[in-house]
Design a protein around this motif. Structure first.
Motif, mmCIF file in Angstrom:
data_model
loop_
_atom_site.group_PDB
_atom_site.id
_atom_site.type_symbol
_atom_site.label_atom_id
_atom_site.label_comp_id
_atom_site.label_asym_id
_atom_site.label_seq_id
_atom_site.Cartn_x
_atom_site.Cartn_y
_atom_site.Cartn_z
ATOM 1 N N GLY A 18 6.877 8.971 -0.179
ATOM 2 C CA GLY A 18 5.625 8.552 -0.807
ATOM 3 C C GLY A 18 5.736 7.177 -1.444
ATOM 4 O O GLY A 18 4.790 6.406 -1.445
ATOM 5 N N GLY A 21 6.614 4.630 1.710
ATOM 6 C CA GLY A 21 5.489 4.611 2.653
ATOM 7 C C GLY A 21 5.906 4.809 4.104
ATOM 8 O O GLY A 21 5.133 4.538 5.009
ATOM 9 N N LYS A 33 4.984 5.071 9.477
ATOM 10 C CA LYS A 33 4.228 4.476 8.387
ATOM 11 C C LYS A 33 3.092 5.410 7.957
ATOM 12 O O LYS A 33 2.476 6.060 8.802
ATOM 13 C CB LYS A 33 3.655 3.129 8.814
ATOM 14 C CG LYS A 33 4.668 1.978 8.818
ATOM 15 C CD LYS A 33 4.945 1.529 7.401
ATOM 16 C CE LYS A 33 5.845 0.297 7.390
ATOM 17 N NZ LYS A 33 6.097 -0.168 6.018
ATOM 18 N N TRP A 36 -2.028 5.284 2.047
ATOM 19 C CA TRP A 36 -1.868 5.619 0.631
ATOM 20 C C TRP A 36 -2.264 7.068 0.287
ATOM 21 O O TRP A 36 -1.561 7.717 -0.501
ATOM 22 C CB TRP A 36 -2.662 4.640 -0.233
ATOM 23 C CG TRP A 36 -1.802 3.534 -0.755
ATOM 24 C CD1 TRP A 36 -1.839 2.241 -0.394
ATOM 25 C CD2 TRP A 36 -0.745 3.679 -1.695
ATOM 26 N NE1 TRP A 36 -0.871 1.516 -1.041
ATOM 27 C CE2 TRP A 36 -0.166 2.408 -1.869
ATOM 28 C CE3 TRP A 36 -0.192 4.743 -2.382
ATOM 29 C CZ2 TRP A 36 0.904 2.166 -2.706
ATOM 30 C CZ3 TRP A 36 0.878 4.497 -3.225
ATOM 31 C CH2 TRP A 36 1.418 3.219 -3.390
ATOM 32 N N ARG A 39 0.681 9.143 1.237
ATOM 33 C CA ARG A 39 1.819 8.889 0.362
ATOM 34 C C ARG A 39 1.641 9.580 -1.001
ATOM 35 O O ARG A 39 2.601 10.110 -1.575
ATOM 36 C CB ARG A 39 1.967 7.381 0.174
ATOM 37 C CG ARG A 39 2.413 6.673 1.444
ATOM 38 C CD ARG A 39 2.281 5.158 1.310
ATOM 39 N NE ARG A 39 3.182 4.647 0.272
ATOM 40 C CZ ARG A 39 3.237 3.352 -0.067
ATOM 41 N NH1 ARG A 39 2.431 2.473 0.555
ATOM 42 N NH2 ARG A 39 4.074 2.947 -0.986
#
Length: 218
Positions: A18, A21, A33, A36, A39
């Motif tokens: 988290g 990322g 990847k 947000w 994450r």
């Protein structure tokens, strides 16, 4: 490896994912990847697993050692056993002379003497009585306006008889809200001078250099 350690390690990995990322490889594991929101979910889930790694061992220890139950003699809701008080010490037997001593008789109060009075000053009329107990006396009078005859108040006061030449003096003061001479709250002093004149008791209200009429009623 027990479940607590696995939960702790898995939680640390989720928190790391988290924070970073994704976008790295861990041995054969490739982490892509992440956006947000993903994450943030990984950080929250990792914190939960890390917490499980800390709190599960404590829960197991508490399960191994449960709280000891209260003794059967003191169950919940039952009052504690009463403490036995020692027997009070018996008082010592008084000497025979103390038992046979008679109780002292109370002091006798003098017989009251009541004198009815009526007297004046420059603005008021006083009518009532004095009940005397030796040197102590109780005064009860009705107060009227001298010019109009209007009733003003009933006044009660404890006074003292002061011996004087050929008699005695009774002094005091009366507070009034006003009268026809002085129409605001003030105080009137009185000074009743009693004198024995040929076997009869005469009285006058003398304040300063002025003496006003007074009489004893029958």
């Amino acid at each position: 490896m027990d479940i607590e350690r696995l939960a702790f390690i898995f939680g640390c990995i989720l928190v790391l994912i988290g924070i970073i990322g994704g976008g790295f490889e861990l041995k054969e594991l490739k982490i892509p990847k992440m956006s947000w929101p993903t994450r943030l979910v990984a950080i929250i889930g990792g914190a939960i697993f890390v917490g499980m790694g800390f709190f599960l061992p404590a829960a197991k220890e508490e399960a191994k050692h449960p709280a000891e139950p209260a003794p059967a003699s003191q169950t919940a809701g039952s009052p504690p056993a009463p403490v036995q008080q020692p027997a009070p010490a018996q008082p010592a037997t008084p000497p025979p002379d103390a038992e046979e001593r008679p109780a002292e008789e109370p002091a006798t109060r003098p017989t009251p003497v009541m004198v009815k009075l009526r007297w004046l000053d420059n603005a008021l009329v006083y009518a009532g009585y004095i009940k005397s107990y030796g040197q102590r006396a109780e005064l009860t009078i009705d107060v009227f306006d001298l010019r109009t005859g209007t009733f003003i108040k009933t006044h009660r006061q404890e006074v003292r008889s002061i011996p004087a030449a050929g008699g005695f003096v009774v002094s005091g003061a009366v507070d009034v809200p006003g009268d026809s001479v002085t129409p605001y709250p003030h105080s009137h002093q009185f000074n009743l001078v009693f004198q024995n004149q040929g076997g009869a008791l005469a009285v006058a209200n003398c304040t300063g250099s002025n003496c006003y009429p007074a009489e004893i009623s029958r």
